[in-house]
Write a protein that holds these residues in place. Structure first.
Motif, short mmCIF file in Angstrom:
data_model
loop_
_atom_site.label_atom_id
_atom_site.label_comp_id
_atom_site.label_asym_id
_atom_site.label_seq_id
_atom_site.Cartn_x
_atom_site.Cartn_y
_atom_site.Cartn_z
N PHE A 122 -10.18 3.81 -9.50
CA PHE A 122 -10.98 2.83 -8.38
C PHE A 122 -12.20 2.13 -9.48
O PHE A 122 -12.46 0.99 -9.44
CB PHE A 122 -11.58 3.54 -7.47
CG PHE A 122 -12.78 2.56 -6.50
CD1 PHE A 122 -12.07 1.50 -6.00
CD2 PHE A 122 -14.04 2.85 -6.39
CE1 PHE A 122 -13.01 0.71 -5.28
CE2 PHE A 122 -14.78 2.27 -5.67
CZ PHE A 122 -14.48 1.00 -5.25
N HIS A 163 -13.43 4.12 -2.90
CA HIS A 163 -13.19 5.32 -3.05
C HIS A 163 -13.61 6.16 -2.00
O HIS A 163 -14.71 6.60 -2.33
CB HIS A 163 -13.24 5.76 -4.44
CG HIS A 163 -12.40 7.03 -4.59
ND1 HIS A 163 -13.11 8.55 -4.73
CD2 HIS A 163 -11.36 7.16 -5.07
CE1 HIS A 163 -12.29 9.27 -5.02
NE2 HIS A 163 -11.26 8.99 -5.30
N LEU A 220 -12.46 0.06 1.76
CA LEU A 220 -12.24 1.42 2.03
C LEU A 220 -12.97 2.20 0.78
O LEU A 220 -13.37 3.23 0.74
CB LEU A 220 -10.88 1.69 1.72
CG LEU A 220 -10.28 3.08 1.55
CD1 LEU A 220 -10.71 3.96 3.00
CD2 LEU A 220 -8.70 3.14 1.26
N CYS A 241 -7.52 4.03 7.61
CA CYS A 241 -7.61 3.97 6.21
C CYS A 241 -6.99 2.65 5.58
O CYS A 241 -7.32 2.18 4.67
CB CYS A 241 -6.98 5.27 5.53
SG CYS A 241 -8.05 6.58 5.57
N LEU A 242 -5.78 2.32 6.31
CA LEU A 242 -5.11 1.08 6.03
C LEU A 242 -5.65 -0.09 6.39
O LEU A 242 -5.57 -1.22 5.73
CB LEU A 242 -3.79 1.25 6.55
CG LEU A 242 -2.51 2.31 5.90
CD1 LEU A 242 -1.19 2.34 6.56
CD2 LEU A 242 -2.24 1.67 4.66
N ALA A 288 0.81 -1.23 0.04
CA ALA A 288 0.06 -0.04 -0.01
C ALA A 288 0.82 1.05 0.10
O ALA A 288 1.94 1.23 0.31
CB ALA A 288 -0.85 0.12 1.29
N GLU A 347 -8.21 0.95 -4.58
CA GLU A 347 -8.96 1.75 -3.40
C GLU A 347 -8.06 2.87 -3.02
O GLU A 347 -6.91 2.69 -2.59
CB GLU A 347 -9.36 1.01 -2.32
CG GLU A 347 -10.27 -0.36 -2.42
CD GLU A 347 -10.51 -0.95 -1.20
OE1 GLU A 347 -9.72 -1.62 -0.54
OE2 GLU A 347 -11.82 -0.98 -0.83
N THR A 348 -8.95 4.00 -2.67
CA THR A 348 -8.15 5.29 -2.36
C THR A 348 -8.74 5.99 -1.10
O THR A 348 -10.04 6.09 -1.23
CB THR A 348 -7.86 6.20 -3.49
OG1 THR A 348 -6.68 5.77 -4.28
CG2 THR A 348 -7.21 7.56 -2.92
N ASN A 392 -3.15 -2.26 -4.32
CA ASN A 392 -4.56 -1.81 -4.29
C ASN A 392 -5.15 -0.91 -3.39
O ASN A 392 -6.40 -0.66 -3.27
CB ASN A 392 -5.40 -3.23 -4.63
CG ASN A 392 -5.00 -4.21 -3.54
OD1 ASN A 392 -4.51 -3.58 -2.34
ND2 ASN A 392 -5.42 -5.22 -3.59
N ARG A 393 -4.21 -0.24 -2.53
CA ARG A 393 -4.70 0.67 -1.77
C ARG A 393 -3.97 1.91 -1.45
O ARG A 393 -2.49 1.58 -1.19
CB ARG A 393 -5.00 0.10 -0.22
CG ARG A 393 -6.00 0.89 0.73
CD ARG A 393 -6.14 0.37 1.78
NE ARG A 393 -7.27 -0.68 1.56
CZ ARG A 393 -8.22 -1.15 2.57
NH1 ARG A 393 -8.09 -0.56 3.77
NH2 ARG A 393 -9.35 -2.01 2.18
#
Ligand code: 15L
Length: 264
Positions: A151, A200, A198, A192-193, A67, A157-158, A104-105
């Motif tokens: 996304f 978008h 998560l 968030c992690l 990440a 994912e953000t 992906n994050r």
């Protein structure tokens, strides 16, 4: 630890240095990146330099991480050219690298200035349309939209964290509303992690301040609970600052002084 390897960009910046020590609790190995040399790696760290505008360099720092915490780039209002290189081209390079390497994050350091032209008597949510207060804010709005595309198209994912004012203490009256303590910044990034889904998300990066212009109701799934508050600094900040001029755009609008910076 949930993550094996995390990438922190902008590691030599103000908040990068704050996160460098704290993020070690989140991962087995912390990869630190910035544009220019900033010293040696410590235990459980590695350092890889990259100019965000250099696609090949960005590709190599992203390879192999789980990440990304993206704090890199220009962090204040100024001439457009450097902002375009680091914040616009840079964020394209970052997400292209994430796509290629299956990361992906991403935690994207966005800014309250994306909505800087809302008034200080308005409370806004993540659903309010952007009202950027300058080139810097526009570049952050671009990053938010770009991450939305990545996304929708690729499932990356953000969390777009619209950081308020993250300093050791609030420095002026405006920051009593916008303040985000360093520990709350780390709590927010950790949330968030670790949150299972998560998606978008847009979340305002603020502590538990009595005066606020932002409502994080749309980000409840992140599970961020701020534990600090600017309120303990209120009397001291009032004592050392003037009564603000109510006709000054820097007083009227949420972006403060940024709304009248430039032209450059
Ligand atoms: C920002 O986006 C800047 O990076 C930071 O230096 C602060 O000025 C902050 O906004 C703020 O609005 O206080």
């Amino acid at each position: 630890k949930l993550h094996k390897k995390l990438l922190l960009t902008g590691a030599a910046g103000g908040l990068g240095m704050v996160l460098r020590t704290r993020l070690k609790a989140n991962c087995s190995l912390l990869r630190l990146s910035d544009r220019v040399a900033f010293g040696a790696a410590e235990a459980d760290e590695e350092i890889m330099l990259a100019d965000l505008a250099d696609a090949a360099a960005v590709d190599s720092i992203v390879a192999g991480v789980d990440a990304i915490i993206h704090m890199g780039g220009v962090s204040v209002e100024g001439p457009f050219a450097p902002i375009m290189q680091a914040n616009i081209l840079g964020v394209v390079n970052l997400y292209e690298a994430a796509r290629k390497h299956g990361v992906n994050r991403v935690i994207f350091a966005s800014s309250n200035h994306v909505t800087g032209f809302y008034r200080q008597d308005q409370t806004i949510t993540a659903d309010h349309a952007p009202r950027p207060d300058g080139f810097y804010a526009l570049s952050k709005a671009f990053g938010e939209n770009l991450s939305r595309l990545y996304f929708d198209r690729y499932g990356i994912e953000t969390a777009c964290v619209r950081i308020g004012s993250s300093f050791a203490e609030p420095l002026d009256r405006r920051m009593l509303a916008t303040w985000l303590s360093f520990d709350d910044l780390h709590r927010l990034i950790t949330a968030c992690l670790t949150t299972p889904v998560l998606g978008h998300s847009i979340v305002f990066g603020m502590s538990h301040n009595a005066v606020t212009w932002w409502d994080n109701a749309k980000a409840r799934h992140i599970g961020y609970v701020p534990l600090d508050s600017s309120d303990i600094f209120r009397d001291a900040v009032y004592a050392k600052t003037q009564m603000p001029d109510a006709s000054d755009p820097a007083t009227v609008y949420q972006g403060g002084g940024f709304v009248k910076a430039g032209p450059f």
